[in-house]
Design an enzyme around this catalytic site. Sequence first.
Site: not given
Length: 342
Positions: A72, A74-76, A190
């Site tokens: 779904l 991707k991140g670091a 946030d």
Amino acid sequence: MSRRHRTGGLRVAVPKQENSIHRFLTANGVFHDDDIQLDHMGLRVVSSESTAYANPPDAQLSLADLEAVRVLGKGAGGSVQLVRHKWTNDIYALKGIQMNINETVRKQIVQELKINQLTLHQCPYIVKCYHSFYHNGIISIVLEYMDRGSLADIIKQTKQIPEPYLAVISNQVLKGLNYLHQVRHIIHRDIKPSNLLINQKGEVKISDFGVSAVLISSMAQRDTFVGTYTYMSPERLGGQSYAYDSDIWSLGLTILECALGYFPYRPPGQEEGWNNFFMLMELVINQPPVAAPPDKFSPEFCSFIAACIQKRPGDRLSTADLLKHPFLQKYSEEEYHLSNLR
């Protein structure tokens, strides 16, 4: 290089271990931090009286029960996969975080685990967390799958969200915030379009508690600087103490952005967003707050936005008062069901 570990159909990248994470691992490979312990069986909350799994063992999922459907996002630090339970066909979102990460991200993950446990299955306006695991260098969090994505995704598709649907969205988000503020004493910190998720059933739910804070009472305040700065209230940007009403400012900006189709504070001569934090801080702190254009929106909507986006925290309405606002009473969820939002 990372090696790969096969677990019940899920291919999980296992990061090379760094010395920093070793401080949080027992000899048996259990991740521990503060009062939580996490292993391949799940999350345990440690107290002076006992140590118990957060869910009864017979009710627990395991990673071996889940098979990957697709990625779904991707991140670091990891990824989110759509997964299916092999035996029940239930669908979940599986968030995997590699633990070769910096100290700040590690603290955010631990905070998210704690908040997830506090809010577990107790509020229909918060994304459910079903289970958490630690195995071979990865923390995995099994979450409710919201099949229409986030409000940020909706804006990309529709450009703008019509006012009646924003009333329905605001009503649900405010109920979630009211639960967080009044029952759990949590500031989300946030609130933004990408952290408000929606599904085909027309439900809107609050997600991502990595930078949330638990206060000791409904009157307490915080003074730490975390979160997405573009949605921060003036008192937060200015480094002052803040409380639950800082979430109200962020909600107001979020709803106004959904209505306009762009972030309300626009950089001079730019359309792509803010690259200069100090320019935005100067604008938010020293200039009048943004407002809904009265020639484009109803008086009720303009009043609702103004009740949220007030520079003085005490001038913002509470979640309870906003839930009674005429804007939310003007449109019914039956007539403007979010499943019809296209």
